[in-house]
Design a protein around this motif. Structure first.
Motif, short mmCIF file in Angstrom:
data_model
loop_
_atom_site.label_atom_id
_atom_site.label_comp_id
_atom_site.label_asym_id
_atom_site.label_seq_id
_atom_site.Cartn_x
_atom_site.Cartn_y
_atom_site.Cartn_z
N LYS A 428 -25.97 30.50 -16.27
CA LYS A 428 -25.57 31.80 -15.71
C LYS A 428 -24.09 31.86 -15.39
CE LYS A 428 -26.11 32.63 -11.45
NZ LYS A 428 -26.49 32.86 -10.07
N GLU A 429 -23.60 33.03 -15.09
CA GLU A 429 -22.20 33.22 -14.73
C GLU A 429 -21.98 32.62 -13.35
OE1 GLU A 429 -20.76 37.23 -15.00
OE2 GLU A 429 -19.90 36.68 -16.93
N THR A 430 -20.99 31.76 -13.22
CA THR A 430 -20.88 31.00 -11.97
C THR A 430 -19.43 30.93 -11.49
OG1 THR A 430 -22.64 29.63 -12.88
CG2 THR A 430 -21.53 28.79 -10.92
N ASP A 431 -19.31 30.88 -10.17
CA ASP A 431 -18.00 30.65 -9.55
C ASP A 431 -17.84 29.14 -9.39
OD1 ASP A 431 -15.77 30.46 -8.03
OD2 ASP A 431 -16.54 31.60 -6.30
N ILE A 432 -16.95 28.57 -10.20
CA ILE A 432 -16.75 27.13 -10.21
C ILE A 432 -16.27 26.63 -8.84
CG2 ILE A 432 -15.19 25.34 -11.16
CD1 ILE A 432 -17.38 26.08 -13.10
N HIS A 433 -15.40 27.41 -8.22
CA HIS A 433 -14.84 26.99 -6.93
C HIS A 433 -15.92 26.79 -5.88
CE1 HIS A 433 -10.80 28.87 -8.29
NE2 HIS A 433 -10.90 27.58 -8.63
N GLU A 434 -16.90 27.69 -5.88
CA GLU A 434 -17.99 27.59 -4.92
C GLU A 434 -18.72 26.26 -5.08
OE1 GLU A 434 -22.06 29.97 -3.88
OE2 GLU A 434 -20.53 31.06 -5.05
N GLY A 435 -18.93 25.87 -6.34
CA GLY A 435 -19.59 24.60 -6.65
C GLY A 435 -18.77 23.43 -6.12
N ILE A 436 -17.46 23.47 -6.36
CA ILE A 436 -16.60 22.37 -5.90
C ILE A 436 -16.65 22.25 -4.37
CG2 ILE A 436 -14.20 21.57 -5.77
CD1 ILE A 436 -13.77 22.91 -8.56
N LYS A 437 -16.60 23.42 -3.71
CA LYS A 437 -16.59 23.41 -2.24
C LYS A 437 -17.89 22.86 -1.68
CE LYS A 437 -13.39 27.23 -1.53
NZ LYS A 437 -13.43 28.69 -1.60
N SER A 438 -19.01 23.29 -2.23
CA SER A 438 -20.31 22.78 -1.76
C SER A 438 -20.37 21.28 -1.91
CB SER A 438 -21.45 23.38 -2.57
OG SER A 438 -21.37 24.77 -2.57
N THR A 439 -19.90 20.80 -3.09
CA THR A 439 -19.94 19.36 -3.35
C THR A 439 -19.11 18.62 -2.31
OG1 THR A 439 -20.07 19.94 -5.68
CG2 THR A 439 -19.65 17.64 -5.17
N LEU A 440 -17.93 19.16 -2.04
CA LEU A 440 -17.05 18.51 -1.05
C LEU A 440 -17.75 18.42 0.30
CD1 LEU A 440 -13.56 20.02 -1.93
CD2 LEU A 440 -14.20 17.58 -1.96
N MET A 441 -18.43 19.52 0.67
CA MET A 441 -19.11 19.55 1.96
C MET A 441 -20.17 18.46 2.04
SD MET A 441 -20.59 22.07 4.61
CE MET A 441 -19.36 23.21 4.29
N LEU A 442 -20.88 18.25 0.91
CA LEU A 442 -21.97 17.28 0.91
C LEU A 442 -21.45 15.84 0.92
CD1 LEU A 442 -24.48 18.91 -1.59
CD2 LEU A 442 -24.65 18.80 0.88
N ILE A 443 -20.24 15.63 0.45
CA ILE A 443 -19.74 14.24 0.47
C ILE A 443 -18.72 14.06 1.61
CG2 ILE A 443 -20.20 13.80 -1.98
CD1 ILE A 443 -17.12 14.13 -2.38
N ASN A 444 -18.83 14.96 2.55
CA ASN A 444 -17.88 14.95 3.68
C ASN A 444 -17.82 13.60 4.38
OD1 ASN A 444 -15.99 16.26 5.31
ND2 ASN A 444 -17.53 16.44 6.94
N HIS A 445 -18.99 12.93 4.45
CA HIS A 445 -19.03 11.64 5.15
C HIS A 445 -18.16 10.59 4.48
CE1 HIS A 445 -22.03 11.51 2.00
NE2 HIS A 445 -21.98 10.17 2.05
N GLU A 446 -17.92 10.76 3.16
CA GLU A 446 -17.06 9.82 2.43
C GLU A 446 -15.59 10.12 2.67
OE1 GLU A 446 -17.75 7.28 0.35
OE2 GLU A 446 -19.91 7.49 -0.01
N ILE A 447 -15.32 11.41 2.89
CA ILE A 447 -13.94 11.88 2.95
C ILE A 447 -13.37 11.80 4.38
CG2 ILE A 447 -12.49 13.95 2.67
CD1 ILE A 447 -14.59 14.81 0.48
N LYS A 448 -14.24 12.23 5.26
CA LYS A 448 -13.85 12.46 6.66
C LYS A 448 -13.01 11.33 7.27
CE LYS A 448 -17.24 12.74 9.51
NZ LYS A 448 -18.57 13.26 9.93
N GLY A 449 -11.88 11.74 7.80
CA GLY A 449 -11.08 10.79 8.55
C GLY A 449 -10.16 9.90 7.74
#
Ligand SMILES: Nc1ncnc2c1ncn2[C@@H]1O[C@H](COP(=O)(O)OP(=O)(O)O)[C@@H](O)[C@H]1O
Ligand SMILES: [Mg+2]
Length: 572
Positions: A428-449
């Motif tokens: 389907k037609e998709t907003d790529i940025h939305e996907g990237i942001k969701s992914t970032l949120m889910l791996i926040n524990h790796e990134i945080k700090g």
């Protein structure tokens, strides 16, 4: 003889020949006969003049030169010659009386002596003999020619039969690889062509036993397929194996059965190995196997040998093919399993991260609950107005914190949903940025700090894709990026728009990729993270997904530090 007679007086000569079988004529000086002995009178009668008999003579064989051969009469020659004369003459009195006479003449005392000896018998004997010998020779020659001709004819016939047979068998061989059919045709055609009573092919099994497979029974005029181990295998085997090296056929008569028909056994040999035997039992009327028949069968046996060998190779190939097919299937299954395990690994990572992310707000909600309970208990003990104000401020703050926590939980759940797109796995037609942001949120524990995330997003159009699959790509690359950064660092996500494609660049300030690994990182199973940590499948799955989207993915090292993954996707 005339030489010695010449010196005798006439009277002595007459005396000598009076009663001789040889004919004697004495002519006077005028060449008239003055004496004929008895034998001469018997043949010529009582002649007065030599001319009376002259014309009965003709030259048969003569010593004169050739030109004169036909013109001369021997009697005239005698009269003309005063010297010694000798010739052979043919004397013909009438059509039935032919005599071959040897004629000699000489002169004695003015007289002419003529002696004739009858050599008819001798000559006829000789000519008869020579005629006989010549005829015999001619007959012999004719017989020889005849024999040669019939041999030639026979050869031509055998050749025709042989060619026909070989053609039939070769056609079968060319038609396909059904070796059973080829052997059947060979046994049947040989049996029919040579008119044998029985023919069969037996395969030599590994245990050296003979398995009779194709039997042509002439009495029944049919082909019967049996599958039995031949009972007198030892005698047969002995014969066929003894001839193994020379490759020749053997003719045997089976004394055990009392059958007098000669049985021909021809081994089928390939590379010095006896593959089987052809056996033919001659018709009862025939007592011998003709060399031509044997060589015909041997010719076919050698064709069969290569056909059997070809069929063997073909079967081996077929087996190898099916082995390969099996191996390929197993490989595919293993690949699916591996992909599944990589999915489980990323899911595990995801769940751990999500659990961690959700646990924090849940933890604060829990501790806020304690505060709630304490506040409510205090409120129930009729606090002062001052205390009441204080408690309600606490409750207010706590509620604010709780609603923040719930918001946080909600957004994580939303990101999870967005990431997995469980409800909308389709293209389907998709907003790529939305996907990237969701992914970032889910791996926040790796990134945080420890890792700074820099987003440089262009104004991208929506693109047609499988959003959940692309999210998996972002997740794999971002987690790899986090893992490449030991302590602190940064990840930059940059998107760019082009006429017909978009570009996504994910750079990290991690340890980078050694040059020799660059061409292998997309290979399934390639990992530098050690057993149990990396599966080596993340990037190979990314590669497959991007390929499926008709895009490209590549990795390069940054000039300063870390590496960059570049993804290009078509807009349409
Ligand atoms: N951002 C990166 N920086 C350095 N090396 C990387 C990076 N991404 C991938 N790699 C290298 O590529 C390998 C393959 O990656 P991947 O296919 O995701 O498997 P895994 O992560 O299980 O090892 C990694 O083991 C690593 O050596
Ligand atoms: Mg990985």
């Amino acid at each position: 003889m005339p030489e010695t007679l010449k010196n005798l007086p006439i009277e002595s000569i007459i005396n000598l020949y009076k009663t001789s079988e040889e004919l004697l004529l004495v002519l006077d000086a005028e060449k008239n006969p003055i004496f004929l002995n008895k034998s001469a009178k018997n043949l010529f009668g009582d002649i007065k003049k030599i001319t009376e008999i002259e014309h009965f003579f003709s030259f048969n064989v003569c010593i004169l030169d050739r030109e004169k051969f036909f013109d001369y009469n021997p009697i005239q020659e005698i009269l003309n010659f005063n010297t010694l004369f000798s010739a052979e003459t043919l004397f013909q009195l009438d059509s039935n009386l032919y005599r071959n006479l040897n004629i000699r003449s000489f002169s004695v005392q003015n007289k002419k002596i003529i002696i004739l000896s009858d050599v008819t018998e001798k000559i006829q004997n000789i000519s008869l003999k020579s005629l006989l010998a010549e005829t015999e020779k001619a007959i012999e020659k004719l017989e020889k020619e005849n024999k040669e001709f019939s041999e030639l004819k026979e050869k031509a016939q055998t050749l025709a039969i042989r060619t026909g047979l070989i053609n039939k068998v070769s056609n079968k061989i060319r038609d396909g690889f059904d070796i059973e059919e080829i052997i059947q045709t060979a046994v049947e055609e040989i049996s029919k062509t040579l008119g044998v009573s029985q023919g069969f092919y037996a395969e030599i099994l590994n245990n050296k036993e003979l398995s009779v497979k194709h039997v042509w029974a002439a009495e029944k005029k049919e082909y019967i397929k049996v599958n039995k181990i031949y009972p007198d295998k030892d005698a047969l085997l002995k014969n066929s194996l003894e001839n193994k090296v020379s490759g020749t056929s053997t003719v045997i008569i089976d004394n055990n059965t009392g059958d007098s028909r000669p049985k021909l056994i021809t081994p089928i040999i390939y590379n010095n190995e006896v593959l089987g035997i052809l056996s033919f039992l001659h018709a009862a009327s025939k007592k011998h196997w003709h060399t031509e028949e044997i060589s015909l069968i041997e010719g076919i046996a050698s064709q069969l040998a290569s056909a059997i060998n070809q069929a063997k190779l073909f079967n081996e190939l077929e087996e190898q093919k099916s082995d390969l097919e099996k191996a390929l299937l197993e490989l595919k299954q293993a690949q699916t399993q591996l992909i599944q395990s990589e999915k489980m690994a990323s899911l595990g990572q995801l769940v751990a991260g999500v659990a961690h992310e959700i646990n924090t707000p849940i933890g604060s909600i829990k501790s806020n609950n304690d505060i709630f309970i304490k506040c409510i208990q205090k409120i129930q003990t009729s606090p002062t107005e001052e205390e009441m104000k204080n408690y309600s401020e606490i409750l207010d703050d706590t509620l604010k914190v709780n609603s923040e926590a719930i918001k946080r939980i909600n957004s994580i759940v939303k990101a999870l949903k967005n990431f997995a797109r469980l409800d909308e796995a389709e293209y389907k037609e998709t907003d790529i940025h939305e996907g990237i942001k969701s992914t970032l949120m889910l791996i926040n524990h790796e990134i945080k700090g420890r890792i700074q995330v820099i987003e440089e997003f262009d104004n991208l159009p929506f693109i047609n894709c499988y959003p959940n699959q692309l999210n998996q790509v972002f997740m794999n690359i971002l987690i790899n990026a986090c893992q490449s950064i030991k302590k602190d660092g940064a990840i930059k996500i940059k998107t760019e728009k082009f006429a017909d494609k978009i570009k996504i660049l994910i750079s990290d300030t991690g340890k980078g990729i050694p040059e020799k690994h660059l061409e292998h990182i997309f290979d399934p199973g390639f990992t530098t993270k050690g057993v149990g940590i990396g599966t080596g499948l993340g990037l190979s799955i990314c590669y497959q997904i991007i390929q499926k989207h008709k895009g490209t993915i590549k990795a390069e090292n940054n000039p300063d530090q870390g590496s960059t993954f570049i993804i290009e996707l078509p807009v349409k």
